[in-house]
Design an enzyme around this catalytic site. Structure first.
Site, PDB file in Angstrom:
ATOM      1  N   HIS A 156       0.853  -1.187   0.000  1.00 51.02           N
ATOM      2  CA  HIS A 156       0.000   0.000   0.000  1.00 51.02           C
ATOM      3  C   HIS A 156       0.889   1.237   0.000  1.00 51.02           C
ATOM      4  O   HIS A 156       2.124   1.134   0.047  1.00 51.02           O
ATOM      5  CB  HIS A 156      -0.980   0.004   1.175  1.00 51.02           C
ATOM      6  CG  HIS A 156      -0.356   0.076   2.531  1.00 51.02           C
ATOM      7  ND1 HIS A 156       0.442  -0.914   3.062  1.00 51.02           N
ATOM      8  CD2 HIS A 156      -0.419   1.034   3.515  1.00 51.02           C
ATOM      9  CE1 HIS A 156       0.820  -0.589   4.274  1.00 51.02           C
ATOM     10  NE2 HIS A 156       0.328   0.604   4.579  1.00 51.02           N
ATOM     11  N   HIS A 186       1.280   3.894   2.038  1.00 49.96           N
ATOM     12  CA  HIS A 186       1.782   4.626   3.191  1.00 49.96           C
ATOM     13  C   HIS A 186       3.305   4.661   3.121  1.00 49.96           C
ATOM     14  O   HIS A 186       3.949   3.682   2.721  1.00 49.96           O
ATOM     15  CB  HIS A 186       1.314   3.985   4.500  1.00 49.96           C
ATOM     16  CG  HIS A 186      -0.091   4.363   4.865  1.00 49.96           C
ATOM     17  ND1 HIS A 186      -0.859   3.660   5.770  1.00 49.96           N
ATOM     18  CD2 HIS A 186      -0.873   5.406   4.458  1.00 49.96           C
ATOM     19  CE1 HIS A 186      -2.051   4.240   5.906  1.00 49.96           C
ATOM     20  NE2 HIS A 186      -2.073   5.300   5.117  1.00 49.96           N
ATOM     21  N   ASP A 235       5.873   4.416   5.023  1.00 50.74           N
ATOM     22  CA  ASP A 235       6.782   3.439   5.632  1.00 50.74           C
ATOM     23  C   ASP A 235       6.839   2.128   4.865  1.00 50.74           C
ATOM     24  O   ASP A 235       7.593   1.220   5.230  1.00 50.74           O
ATOM     25  CB  ASP A 235       6.398   3.183   7.094  1.00 50.74           C
ATOM     26  CG  ASP A 235       4.956   2.729   7.274  1.00 50.74           C
ATOM     27  OD1 ASP A 235       4.067   3.315   6.636  1.00 50.74           O
ATOM     28  OD2 ASP A 235       4.714   1.795   8.069  1.00 50.74           O
ATOM     29  N   HIS A 236       6.090   2.035   3.771  1.00 52.17           N
ATOM     30  CA  HIS A 236       6.107   0.816   2.958  1.00 52.17           C
ATOM     31  C   HIS A 236       6.671   1.041   1.552  1.00 52.17           C
ATOM     32  O   HIS A 236       6.893   0.053   0.847  1.00 52.17           O
ATOM     33  CB  HIS A 236       4.699   0.232   2.862  1.00 52.17           C
ATOM     34  CG  HIS A 236       4.209  -0.313   4.168  1.00 52.17           C
ATOM     35  ND1 HIS A 236       4.226  -1.651   4.495  1.00 52.17           N
ATOM     36  CD2 HIS A 236       3.714   0.327   5.265  1.00 52.17           C
ATOM     37  CE1 HIS A 236       3.757  -1.811   5.721  1.00 52.17           C
ATOM     38  NE2 HIS A 236       3.429  -0.627   6.204  1.00 52.17           N
ATOM     39  N   HIS A 239      -7.162  -2.196   5.822  1.00 54.75           N
ATOM     40  CA  HIS A 239      -6.439  -1.092   6.433  1.00 54.75           C
ATOM     41  C   HIS A 239      -7.230   0.192   6.194  1.00 54.75           C
ATOM     42  O   HIS A 239      -8.350   0.164   5.664  1.00 54.75           O
ATOM     43  CB  HIS A 239      -5.043  -1.032   5.820  1.00 54.75           C
ATOM     44  CG  HIS A 239      -4.058  -0.187   6.562  1.00 54.75           C
ATOM     45  ND1 HIS A 239      -4.016  -0.097   7.927  1.00 54.75           N
ATOM     46  CD2 HIS A 239      -3.053   0.626   6.097  1.00 54.75           C
ATOM     47  CE1 HIS A 239      -3.041   0.712   8.282  1.00 54.75           C
ATOM     48  NE2 HIS A 239      -2.453   1.173   7.197  1.00 54.75           N
ATOM     49  N   ASP A 262      -0.448  -4.027   6.148  1.00 52.01           N
ATOM     50  CA  ASP A 262      -1.120  -3.753   7.406  1.00 52.01           C
ATOM     51  C   ASP A 262      -2.589  -4.166   7.280  1.00 52.01           C
ATOM     52  O   ASP A 262      -3.182  -3.987   6.239  1.00 52.01           O
ATOM     53  CB  ASP A 262      -1.055  -2.274   7.720  1.00 52.01           C
ATOM     54  CG  ASP A 262       0.358  -1.703   7.745  1.00 52.01           C
ATOM     55  OD1 ASP A 262       1.293  -2.376   7.271  1.00 52.01           O
ATOM     56  OD2 ASP A 262       0.537  -0.559   8.182  1.00 52.01           O
ATOM     57  N   HIS A 308       5.925  -5.495  12.201  1.00 46.10           N
ATOM     58  CA  HIS A 308       5.271  -4.201  12.100  1.00 46.10           C
ATOM     59  C   HIS A 308       4.949  -3.649  13.490  1.00 46.10           C
ATOM     60  O   HIS A 308       3.831  -3.221  13.785  1.00 46.10           O
ATOM     61  CB  HIS A 308       4.008  -4.273  11.246  1.00 46.10           C
ATOM     62  CG  HIS A 308       3.531  -2.937  10.756  1.00 46.10           C
ATOM     63  ND1 HIS A 308       2.606  -2.182  11.439  1.00 46.10           N
ATOM     64  CD2 HIS A 308       3.872  -2.215   9.665  1.00 46.10           C
ATOM     65  CE1 HIS A 308       2.382  -1.054  10.784  1.00 46.10           C
ATOM     66  NE2 HIS A 308       3.146  -1.047   9.704  1.00 46.10           N
TER      67      HIS A 308
END
Length: 306
Positions: A63, A65, A67-68, A143, A213, A271
């Site tokens: 996805h 976000h 941090d990914h 998520h 997530d 995570h």
């Protein structure tokens, strides 16, 4: 060395800590290196754990976000500096492909390799990659934004030749491939020798699934049914469980419930929230719900599927 393994490059969540890197993993299958998510610092971790940039063929982004995927522009630029040839495919949503294309046009417009995109449809993701031995598919996660998990499944393997039996019945060498594929053998006198008398059962096909997530949802268990190794986010422990569902995340206990419902063999937690200081507590909570092996993910951990 195992021909099918995964290495955790980062298993922290969005807020940086001195203990964990953001989400990133490498899945190695035979001569192929595939990345799953690409948080900041991914390329540094690849160097630290001996993963060659030039072997990366596919990058799967769960996805959008930061941090990914914010480690991706830097990694792709470094690949260009290393004069990587061939191509690399980024599997992401349409919006991710648009953003990354524009960014790479600025930071690294000239590349010796071909940058390709495979667009994931979040409501119906399906198969993303397939060759003669492996299938990689995506499935929905739950998520705050569109998000998918990934399954890496070996295809059914061929049967093993029983050398003594094949010699006894006089099977010629050129028939061995047919036997491995399940064919019977007809000898010179016209007798049919059943395949089961000439071969042994194939080795089990192995599988790995990545879930990060997601809020707790039994549809995830259905999507990863029967997987050998399951990586599932465990952002919180019981003491902060109230924060999980509203933020689209799971606790370690909920991750274990998914593993149990999926009949997985091994559960790897990751995570972690910045508030998690002792991962052994999460393992303890997960073990109350899941009878299989529970492992606390950490940077550099390599799980050999075989």
């Amino acid at each position: 060395m195992s021909y099918f393994n995964m290495t955790i490059l980062g298993c922290g969540s969005a807020t940086p800590t001195l203990k964990h890197f953001p989400s990133a993993q490498a899945v190695r299958y035979r001569n192929r290196v595939m990345l799953v998510d690409c948080g900041e610092g991914c390329q540094l971790q690849m160097r630290r754990f001996g993963l060659p940039f030039t072997k990366v063929t596919d990058i799967f982004i769960s996805h959008l976000h930061g941090d990914h995927f914010l480690g991706l522009p830097g990694l792709l630029s470094t690949m260009a500096l290393h004069d990587m040839q061939g191509g690399v495919t980024v599997h992401t949503f349409a919006r991710g492909a648009e953003v990354l294309s524009r960014l790479m046009a600025v930071v690294c417009p000239e590349r010796p390799y071909e940058l390709k995109f495979n667009i994931i449809e979040p409501s119906n993701p399906g198969i993303l990659f397939e060759d003669t031995n492996l299938v990689v598919s995506a499935f929905r996660l739950y998520h705050r934004v569109p998000c998918v998990g990934f399954r890496f499944d070996e295809k059914p393997k061929r049967r093993h030749i029983d050398a003594d039996a094949a010699r006894f019945f006089g099977v010629p060498h050129y028939m061995m491939d047919s036997l491995r594929d399940g064919a019977d053998f007809t000898d010179a006198e016209g007798r049919v020798i059943a395949n089961e008398r000439l071969t042994k059962a194939p080795s089990p096909s192995l599988s790995y699934a990545y879930c990060s997530d997601t809020a707790f949802d039994l549809r995830v268990a259905e999507a990863v049914k029967g997987v050998d190794v399951l990586y599932h986010e465990a952002t919180y422990g019981d003491e902060r469980a109230v924060y999980a569902a509203p933020r689209g995340h799971s606790t370690a206990r909920e991750a274990a419930r998914i593993a149990a419902a999926a009949a997985a063999s091994t559960l790897v937690l990751g995570h972690y929230s910045k508030t998690v200081t002792d991962e052994s507590i999460l393992v303890s909570e997960a073990c109350q719900e899941f009878d299989g092996t529970v492992i606390a993910g950490r940077e550099g951990l390599q799980i050999d599927l075989i």
